[in-house]
Design a protein around this motif. Sequence first.
Motif, short mmCIF file in Angstrom:
data_model
loop_
_atom_site.label_atom_id
_atom_site.label_comp_id
_atom_site.label_asym_id
_atom_site.label_seq_id
_atom_site.Cartn_x
_atom_site.Cartn_y
_atom_site.Cartn_z
N ASN A 198 11.13 -49.56 -25.70
CA ASN A 198 11.48 -48.55 -26.28
C ASN A 198 13.11 -48.11 -26.30
O ASN A 198 13.73 -48.82 -25.60
CB ASN A 198 10.67 -47.23 -25.93
N ALA A 199 13.42 -47.23 -27.03
CA ALA A 199 14.97 -47.04 -27.07
C ALA A 199 15.70 -46.56 -25.97
O ALA A 199 16.73 -46.92 -25.55
CB ALA A 199 15.09 -45.70 -27.88
N ALA A 200 14.69 -46.09 -24.73
CA ALA A 200 15.13 -45.85 -23.35
C ALA A 200 15.05 -47.19 -22.54
O ALA A 200 15.61 -47.17 -21.36
CB ALA A 200 14.25 -44.61 -22.69
N GLY A 201 14.74 -48.18 -23.09
CA GLY A 201 14.57 -49.43 -22.33
C GLY A 201 13.39 -49.59 -21.48
O GLY A 201 13.26 -50.40 -20.71
N GLU A 202 12.49 -48.71 -21.67
CA GLU A 202 11.33 -48.92 -20.77
C GLU A 202 10.17 -50.06 -21.49
O GLU A 202 10.41 -50.01 -22.66
CB GLU A 202 10.68 -47.74 -20.72
N PRO A 203 9.79 -50.89 -20.69
CA PRO A 203 8.83 -51.82 -21.36
C PRO A 203 7.67 -51.12 -21.74
O PRO A 203 7.28 -50.25 -21.19
CB PRO A 203 8.60 -52.74 -20.20
N PHE A 204 6.75 -51.60 -22.82
CA PHE A 204 5.42 -51.45 -23.38
C PHE A 204 4.43 -52.25 -22.39
O PHE A 204 4.21 -53.37 -22.49
CB PHE A 204 5.28 -51.93 -24.71
N ALA A 205 4.11 -51.43 -21.30
CA ALA A 205 3.37 -51.85 -20.06
C ALA A 205 2.11 -50.95 -20.17
O ALA A 205 2.17 -50.01 -20.10
CB ALA A 205 4.05 -52.20 -19.02
N PHE A 206 1.00 -51.66 -19.94
CA PHE A 206 -0.33 -50.75 -19.39
C PHE A 206 -1.20 -51.70 -18.77
O PHE A 206 -1.11 -52.97 -18.63
CB PHE A 206 -0.98 -50.39 -20.49
N VAL A 220 11.65 -56.11 -29.58
CA VAL A 220 11.50 -56.82 -28.84
C VAL A 220 12.91 -57.34 -27.97
O VAL A 220 13.87 -57.67 -28.91
CB VAL A 220 10.90 -58.13 -29.23
N ALA A 221 13.39 -57.19 -26.84
CA ALA A 221 14.73 -57.25 -26.31
C ALA A 221 14.86 -58.79 -26.08
O ALA A 221 13.93 -59.76 -26.31
CB ALA A 221 14.55 -56.74 -24.77
N ASP A 222 16.01 -59.11 -25.80
CA ASP A 222 16.62 -60.40 -25.46
C ASP A 222 15.49 -61.12 -24.51
O ASP A 222 15.52 -62.53 -24.64
CB ASP A 222 17.90 -60.49 -25.17
N ASP A 223 15.00 -60.36 -23.88
CA ASP A 223 14.27 -61.08 -22.46
C ASP A 223 12.71 -61.33 -23.09
O ASP A 223 11.82 -61.69 -22.31
CB ASP A 223 14.06 -60.36 -21.21
N GLY A 224 12.47 -61.02 -24.30
CA GLY A 224 11.14 -61.08 -24.65
C GLY A 224 10.08 -60.03 -24.58
O GLY A 224 8.87 -59.93 -24.95
N VAL A 225 10.64 -58.94 -23.88
CA VAL A 225 9.69 -57.81 -23.69
C VAL A 225 10.03 -56.63 -24.62
O VAL A 225 11.25 -56.47 -24.98
CB VAL A 225 10.10 -57.38 -22.31
#
Length: 77
Positions: free
Chosen positions: A29-37, A21-26
């Motif tokens: 992954n290591a590449a910075g891609e959000p877990f989205a579906f 979980v990044a600072d923005d709460g999202v």
Amino acid sequence: ERNRANVGLALQRLGEAGWTVADDGVLRNAAGEPFAFEILLENGSSEVAAILDIYVQSLDRLGMQVTVTSVDSAQYK
């Protein structure tokens, strides 16, 4: 909120798989891609939509970005 142990376990397992979980709460992954579906529903499935609202809120607490889309039956098929 009542299931904090399972939320903690889920975050642990996601972390083991490389998601944090990044600072923005999202959740990213290591590449910075959000877990989205996206979850696709057929119009008129209001009972399922009500259940999905609760599910999406739970996934949001984990930092996942979930979109629920309702389409007519022809598009759904």
